[in-house]
Design a protein around this motif. Structure first.
Motif, PDB file in Angstrom:
ATOM      1  N   ALA A  86       0.849  -1.225  -0.016  1.00 17.02           N
ATOM      2  CA  ALA A  86       0.095  -0.162  -0.029  1.00 17.02           C
ATOM      3  C   ALA A  86       1.104   1.301   0.361  1.00 17.02           C
ATOM      4  CB  ALA A  86      -1.186  -0.056   1.284  1.00 17.02           C
ATOM      5  N   ILE A  87       2.246   1.379   0.691  1.00 18.43           N
ATOM      6  CA  ILE A  87       2.506   2.283   0.795  1.00 18.43           C
ATOM      7  C   ILE A  87       3.459   2.963  -0.814  1.00 18.43           C
ATOM      8  CG2 ILE A  87       5.258   2.945   1.667  1.00 18.43           C
ATOM      9  CD1 ILE A  87       4.371   1.564   3.774  1.00 18.43           C
ATOM     10  N   LEU A  88       3.410   1.398  -1.392  1.00 17.22           N
ATOM     11  CA  LEU A  88       4.554   1.625  -2.501  1.00 17.22           C
ATOM     12  C   LEU A  88       3.593   2.141  -3.755  1.00 17.22           C
ATOM     13  CD1 LEU A  88       6.538  -1.564  -2.519  1.00 17.22           C
ATOM     14  CD2 LEU A  88       7.344   0.169  -1.932  1.00 17.22           C
ATOM     15  N   GLU A  89       2.413   1.912  -3.567  1.00 21.55           N
ATOM     16  CA  GLU A  89       1.124   2.384  -4.345  1.00 21.55           C
ATOM     17  C   GLU A  89       0.959   3.570  -4.424  1.00 21.55           C
ATOM     18  OE1 GLU A  89      -1.528  -1.249  -3.908  1.00 21.55           O
ATOM     19  OE2 GLU A  89      -0.938  -2.827  -5.218  1.00 21.55           O
ATOM     20  N   GLN A  90       0.659   3.532  -3.003  1.00 26.51           N
ATOM     21  CA  GLN A  90       0.351   4.801  -2.788  1.00 26.51           C
ATOM     22  C   GLN A  90       1.302   6.316  -3.695  1.00 26.51           C
ATOM     23  OE1 GLN A  90      -2.157   6.451  -1.358  1.00 26.51           O
ATOM     24  NE2 GLN A  90      -1.422   8.069  -1.900  1.00 26.51           N
ATOM     25  N   GLU A  91       3.012   5.857  -3.278  1.00 32.94           N
ATOM     26  CA  GLU A  91       3.754   6.779  -3.977  1.00 32.94           C
ATOM     27  C   GLU A  91       3.314   6.440  -5.231  1.00 32.94           C
ATOM     28  OE1 GLU A  91       8.812   7.173  -3.585  1.00 32.94           O
ATOM     29  OE2 GLU A  91       7.078   7.761  -2.957  1.00 32.94           O
ATOM     30  N   ASP A  92       3.048   5.757  -6.001  1.00 28.65           N
ATOM     31  CA  ASP A  92       2.947   5.407  -7.865  1.00 28.65           C
ATOM     32  C   ASP A  92       1.621   6.533  -8.005  1.00 28.65           C
ATOM     33  OD1 ASP A  92       5.208   3.425  -7.934  1.00 28.65           O
ATOM     34  OD2 ASP A  92       3.190   1.980  -7.939  1.00 28.65           O
ATOM     35  N   GLN A  93       1.143   6.161  -7.018  1.00 28.31           N
ATOM     36  CA  GLN A  93       0.128   7.375  -7.558  1.00 28.31           C
ATOM     37  C   GLN A  93       0.399   9.120  -7.003  1.00 28.31           C
ATOM     38  OE1 GLN A  93      -3.295   6.564  -8.528  1.00 28.31           O
ATOM     39  NE2 GLN A  93      -3.742   8.736  -9.118  1.00 28.31           N
ATOM     40  N   ASP A  94       0.836   9.426  -6.069  1.00 33.10           N
ATOM     41  CA  ASP A  94       2.006  10.492  -5.866  1.00 33.10           C
ATOM     42  C   ASP A  94       2.437  11.077  -6.860  1.00 33.10           C
ATOM     43  OD1 ASP A  94       0.140  10.479  -3.374  1.00 33.10           O
ATOM     44  OD2 ASP A  94       1.925   9.993  -2.329  1.00 33.10           O
ATOM     45  N   PHE A  95       3.209  10.410  -7.846  1.00 29.83           N
ATOM     46  CA  PHE A  95       3.734  10.758  -8.862  1.00 29.83           C
ATOM     47  C   PHE A  95       3.206  10.792  -9.927  1.00 29.83           C
ATOM     48  CE2 PHE A  95       8.337   8.566  -8.023  1.00 29.83           C
ATOM     49  CZ  PHE A  95       8.085   9.685  -7.071  1.00 29.83           C
ATOM     50  N   ARG A  96       1.673  10.425 -10.080  1.00 26.45           N
ATOM     51  CA  ARG A  96       1.114  10.273 -11.281  1.00 26.45           C
ATOM     52  C   ARG A  96      -0.077  12.138 -11.517  1.00 26.45           C
ATOM     53  NH1 ARG A  96      -0.357   5.014 -10.065  1.00 26.45           N
ATOM     54  NH2 ARG A  96       0.379   3.734 -12.200  1.00 26.45           N
ATOM     55  N   TYR A  97      -0.348  11.751 -10.135  1.00 22.86           N
ATOM     56  CA  TYR A  97      -1.016  13.256  -9.847  1.00 22.86           C
ATOM     57  C   TYR A  97      -0.439  14.343  -9.565  1.00 22.86           C
ATOM     58  CZ  TYR A  97      -3.547  16.933  -6.664  1.00 22.86           C
ATOM     59  OH  TYR A  97      -3.537  17.935  -6.149  1.00 22.86           O
ATOM     60  N   PHE A  98       1.406  14.322  -9.299  1.00 26.05           N
ATOM     61  CA  PHE A  98       2.321  15.384 -10.026  1.00 26.05           C
ATOM     62  C   PHE A  98       2.355  15.501 -11.190  1.00 26.05           C
ATOM     63  CE2 PHE A  98       6.201  16.924  -9.460  1.00 26.05           C
ATOM     64  CZ  PHE A  98       6.017  18.282  -8.712  1.00 26.05           C
ATOM     65  N   LEU A  99       2.078  14.781 -11.782  1.00 21.70           N
ATOM     66  CA  LEU A  99       2.982  14.531 -13.532  1.00 21.70           C
ATOM     67  C   LEU A  99       1.091  15.199 -14.209  1.00 21.70           C
ATOM     68  CD1 LEU A  99       4.511  14.023 -15.898  1.00 21.70           C
ATOM     69  CD2 LEU A  99       3.011  12.130 -15.812  1.00 21.70           C
ATOM     70  N   ALA A 100       0.624  14.640 -13.619  1.00 17.03           N
ATOM     71  CA  ALA A 100      -1.002  15.685 -14.129  1.00 17.03           C
ATOM     72  C   ALA A 100      -0.628  17.084 -14.356  1.00 17.03           C
ATOM     73  CB  ALA A 100      -1.808  14.787 -13.712  1.00 17.03           C
ATOM     74  N   LYS A 101      -0.318  17.422 -12.635  1.00 12.86           N
ATOM     75  CA  LYS A 101      -0.437  18.296 -12.485  1.00 12.86           C
ATOM     76  C   LYS A 101       0.558  18.963 -13.981  1.00 12.86           C
ATOM     77  CE  LYS A 101      -0.394  21.154  -8.613  1.00 12.86           C
ATOM     78  NZ  LYS A 101      -1.009  21.045  -7.364  1.00 12.86           N
ATOM     79  N   GLY A 102       1.647  18.947 -13.437  1.00 13.60           N
ATOM     80  CA  GLY A 102       2.526  19.385 -14.693  1.00 13.60           C
ATOM     81  C   GLY A 102       1.661  19.934 -16.138  1.00 13.60           C
ATOM     82  N   GLY A 103       1.678  18.623 -15.964  1.00 15.98           N
ATOM     83  CA  GLY A 103       0.426  18.572 -17.628  1.00 15.98           C
ATOM     84  C   GLY A 103      -0.172  19.989 -18.221  1.00 15.98           C
ATOM     85  N   ASP A 104      -1.275  20.172 -16.843  1.00 16.24           N
ATOM     86  CA  ASP A 104      -2.369  21.345 -16.374  1.00 16.24           C
ATOM     87  C   ASP A 104      -1.769  22.141 -16.795  1.00 16.24           C
ATOM     88  OD1 ASP A 104      -3.946  19.204 -16.350  1.00 16.24           O
ATOM     89  OD2 ASP A 104      -4.600  19.875 -13.958  1.00 16.24           O
ATOM     90  N   VAL A 105       0.190  22.989 -16.393  1.00 15.56           N
ATOM     91  CA  VAL A 105       0.497  23.816 -16.277  1.00 15.56           C
ATOM     92  C   VAL A 105       1.383  24.825 -17.231  1.00 15.56           C
ATOM     93  CG1 VAL A 105      -0.037  24.526 -13.836  1.00 15.56           C
ATOM     94  CG2 VAL A 105       1.842  23.340 -14.362  1.00 15.56           C
ATOM     95  N   VAL A 106       1.856  22.969 -17.722  1.00 13.54           N
ATOM     96  CA  VAL A 106       2.801  23.631 -19.296  1.00 13.54           C
ATOM     97  C   VAL A 106       2.608  24.593 -19.564  1.00 13.54           C
ATOM     98  CG1 VAL A 106       2.366  21.431 -20.490  1.00 13.54           C
ATOM     99  CG2 VAL A 106       4.604  22.571 -20.499  1.00 13.54           C
ATOM    100  N   GLY A 107       3.777  25.830 -20.396  1.00  9.04           N
ATOM    101  CA  GLY A 107       3.544  26.269 -21.153  1.00  9.04           C
ATOM    102  C   GLY A 107       2.298  27.701 -20.520  1.00  9.04           C
ATOM    103  N   THR A 108       1.970  27.518 -19.412  1.00  4.26           N
ATOM    104  CA  THR A 108       2.195  28.727 -18.797  1.00  4.26           C
ATOM    105  C   THR A 108       2.431  29.205 -17.713  1.00  4.26           C
ATOM    106  OG1 THR A 108       0.773  27.479 -17.022  1.00  4.26           O
ATOM    107  CG2 THR A 108      -0.635  27.608 -19.247  1.00  4.26           C
ATOM    108  N   PRO A 109       2.389  30.432 -17.077  1.00  5.31           N
ATOM    109  CA  PRO A 109       3.403  31.016 -15.327  1.00  5.31           C
ATOM    110  C   PRO A 109       3.353  29.999 -15.149  1.00  5.31           C
ATOM    111  CG  PRO A 109       1.735  32.615 -16.504  1.00  5.31           C
ATOM    112  CD  PRO A 109       1.848  31.829 -17.700  1.00  5.31           C
ATOM    113  N   GLN A 110       2.446  29.165 -14.709  1.00  5.35           N
ATOM    114  CA  GLN A 110       2.399  28.735 -13.362  1.00  5.35           C
ATOM    115  C   GLN A 110       3.004  27.163 -13.206  1.00  5.35           C
ATOM    116  OE1 GLN A 110      -0.716  29.309 -15.336  1.00  5.35           O
ATOM    117  NE2 GLN A 110      -1.518  31.010 -13.007  1.00  5.35           N
ATOM    118  N   PHE A 111       3.577  26.854 -14.794  1.00  2.55           N
ATOM    119  CA  PHE A 111       4.679  26.125 -14.464  1.00  2.55           C
ATOM    120  C   PHE A 111       5.467  26.091 -14.067  1.00  2.55           C
ATOM    121  CE2 PHE A 111       7.798  23.645 -16.709  1.00  2.55           C
ATOM    122  CZ  PHE A 111       7.325  22.310 -16.777  1.00  2.55           C
ATOM    123  N   SER A 112       6.354  27.433 -14.129  1.00  3.70           N
ATOM    124  CA  SER A 112       7.849  27.945 -13.173  1.00  3.70           C
ATOM    125  C   SER A 112       8.040  26.970 -11.921  1.00  3.70           C
ATOM    126  CB  SER A 112       7.744  28.923 -12.991  1.00  3.70           C
ATOM    127  OG  SER A 112       9.485  29.554 -12.565  1.00  3.70           O
TER     128      SER A 112
END
Length: 202
Positions: A86-112
């Protein structure tokens, strides 16, 4: 008278001769006789034979230490495996969530702001791995599966950093960032399967 004088002279001569003989004999008798040299040559002092070395003390044989065999450890409990997974799977999910946020802001001022976190890596101390590993002992930990998960999760972490780097391009989002995101998600899927095998004890 002449014959008496002749006899006297003759006796004197005989007396002198006799005295000379005695004197010669006396001289001969008083002369020290030469010391006889021993026929056997004196032997030089015998050289003392070297003392025979005493045999060195025998090295004591190493003491055999009795090793107490402990019974083989029992496999990790189902609860321990599931908690670790469960600990390992939660980290995998945290990475997905963080990547998704990056995809949302890439190309915008919030990306920095997102970039500053992503570029250094998300779990460089491998906190999740250490926590999961603590549920096992050296005798029952699923070493290969844990290592597989760490490898795939680490690759995903590196691809998030690559996404951050490629996202600084004025053309982003572009083919490079899309490939980074796709490869990252593929590695996270592999990591999830590793965690599932840990939970199932396979």
């Amino acid at each position: 008278m002449g014959s008496a004088v002749g006899r006297f002279i003759l006796l004197g001569i005989i007396g002198e001769a006799t005295g000379a003989g005695k004197s010669a004999n006396a001289s001969a008798s008083t002369s020290p006789s030469p010391t006889k040299t021993s026929a056997t040559p004196t032997q030089s002092a015998k050289t003392t034979a070297p003392a025979k070395p005493k045999p060195s003390a025998k090295t004591a044989a190493p003491v055999k230490i009795a090793v107490t065999k402990t019974p083989s450890q029992k496999p990790a409990t189902t609860e321990a495996r599931k908690k670790a997974a469960a600990i390992l799977e939660q980290e995998d999910q945290d990475f997905r969530y963080f990547l998704a946020k990056g995809g949302d802001v890439v190309g915008t001022p919030q990306f920095s702001a997102w970039y500053q976190k992503a570029i250094v890596g998300l779990d460089m101390k491998q906190t999740a791995f250490s926590k999961a590993d603590s549920y096992f002992t050296a005798d029952n930990e699923p070493t290969d599966l844990l290592d597989d998960w760490r490898w795939n999760n680490g690759n995903a972490d590196g691809l998030i950093s690559q996404f951050a780097s490629d996202g600084t391009s004025p053309d982003a989002p572009d083919a490079a960032t899309r490939k980074d995101a796709s490869d990252c998600l593929a590695d996270l899927a592999k990591a999830d399967r590793d965690a599932e095998k840990i939970a199932n004890g396979s």
